[in-house]
Design a protein around this motif. Structure first.
Motif, short mmCIF file in Angstrom:
data_model
loop_
_atom_site.label_atom_id
_atom_site.label_comp_id
_atom_site.label_asym_id
_atom_site.label_seq_id
_atom_site.Cartn_x
_atom_site.Cartn_y
_atom_site.Cartn_z
N CYS A 1 35.15 48.93 28.12
CA CYS A 1 33.77 49.02 28.61
C CYS A 1 33.26 47.65 29.06
O CYS A 1 32.59 47.55 30.10
CB CYS A 1 32.87 49.57 27.51
SG CYS A 1 33.24 51.28 27.05
N LEU A 2 33.58 46.62 28.30
CA LEU A 2 33.16 45.28 28.69
C LEU A 2 33.83 44.85 29.99
O LEU A 2 33.18 44.30 30.88
CB LEU A 2 33.51 44.29 27.57
CG LEU A 2 32.73 44.46 26.26
CD1 LEU A 2 33.35 43.60 25.17
CD2 LEU A 2 31.26 44.10 26.45
N MET A 3 35.12 45.14 30.10
CA MET A 3 35.83 44.76 31.33
C MET A 3 35.30 45.50 32.54
O MET A 3 35.23 44.96 33.64
CB MET A 3 37.33 45.00 31.16
CG MET A 3 38.16 44.54 32.36
SD MET A 3 37.97 42.75 32.71
CE MET A 3 39.03 42.04 31.45
N GLN A 4 34.91 46.76 32.34
CA GLN A 4 34.37 47.52 33.46
C GLN A 4 33.09 46.90 34.00
O GLN A 4 32.84 46.94 35.21
CB GLN A 4 34.11 48.97 33.04
CG GLN A 4 33.57 49.87 34.13
CD GLN A 4 34.48 49.99 35.34
OE1 GLN A 4 35.69 49.73 35.25
NE2 GLN A 4 33.92 50.38 36.48
N GLU A 5 32.28 46.30 33.13
CA GLU A 5 31.07 45.62 33.59
C GLU A 5 31.41 44.48 34.54
O GLU A 5 30.65 44.17 35.46
CB GLU A 5 30.28 45.06 32.39
CG GLU A 5 29.71 46.11 31.46
CD GLU A 5 28.52 46.85 32.06
OE1 GLU A 5 28.20 46.64 33.25
OE2 GLU A 5 27.92 47.64 31.33
N ILE A 6 32.58 43.86 34.33
CA ILE A 6 33.01 42.75 35.18
C ILE A 6 33.64 43.25 36.47
O ILE A 6 33.21 42.92 37.58
CB ILE A 6 34.03 41.87 34.41
CG1 ILE A 6 33.49 41.43 33.05
CG2 ILE A 6 34.44 40.68 35.27
CD1 ILE A 6 32.25 40.61 33.08
#
Length: 220
Positions: A84-89
């Motif tokens: 989820c965090l990587m998707q924000e990037i």
């Protein structure tokens, strides 16, 4: 084909940074969103993430994505699953269509074009989605090269790989430190600040007829 510069100098190769030049700067934009969700200062989280991606070796291909997120959680207290965090990037690295039109034009003029980026495997993931690698003669990514633009010797390494004299390489990056290090190694370099300033700079340093006219008014 080489392109003449003022003063009788020439350019054979044009290298572009990815985030903040060829595409929107997803790293900074994404971490600002993560910072807001966690009640943190955006600039401070961006700096912490940038330091951590180097400290864990993730950006140089010697560390894993998981080790990066775990270290950043421990350092800053951010919450969220890795994916989820990587998707924000990743979702915020949106290619600038007009920039890729410029790349195509430069290549059509006979110049060698490439990417020179400090990226993790994010760049590979983005290419899987947008398929832009075929537009370039070279893709130099710190994740695969094993060295980043913080290391000034990288610019010597790249010039050797290209078999090109440093003063015949033009480099575009939005980071002033990277631009300065390239210049110290004899490269021509332009710092990307905004679209109009960049196009004016390109008209000045690489005076190919109507080089930027066909991209100046295109939608981003």
């Amino acid at each position: 084909m080489t392109q003449a510069l003022p003063g009788g100098k020439h350019i054979d190769v044009v290298l572009f940074d990815f985030g903040g030049v060829l595409a929107e700067e997803g790293w900074k934009q994404g971490f600002r969103v993560i910072a807001e969700a966690n009640g943190l200062d955006g600039d401070e989280l961006i700096q912490a993430a940038t330091d951590t991606v180097y400290a864990t070796g993730y950006i140089l291909g010697t560390g894993s994505e998981g080790s990066f997120w775990n270290a950043l959680r421990e350092k800053t207290g951010i919450r969220g699953e890795d994916a989820c965090l990587m998707q924000e990037i990743v979702s915020r690295f949106l290619p600038r269509a007009w920039m890729f039109e410029l790349v195509k034009r430069l290549r059509k003029e006979g110049l060698t074009v490439g990417i020179l980026s400090d990226q993790t495997d994010i760049l590979d993931k983005l290419n899987e989605r947008f398929d832009f690698f075929p537009l370039f003669d070279h893709v130099f990514n710190s994740y695969h090269v094993g060295k980043g633009k913080r290391d000034i010797s990288l610019f010597d390494d790249i010039a050797l790989v290209l078999r090109t004299k440093p003063d015949r390489i033009l480099f575009i990056d939005d980071d002033s430190g990277h631009v300065e290090r390239a210049r110290r190694k004899g490269w021509k370099a332009v710092q990307y600040v905004d679209r109009e300033t960049f196009l004016a700079d390109m008209e000045r340093v690489l005076p190919v007829r109507d080089l930027t006219g066909n991209v100046r008014n295109r939608a981003t």
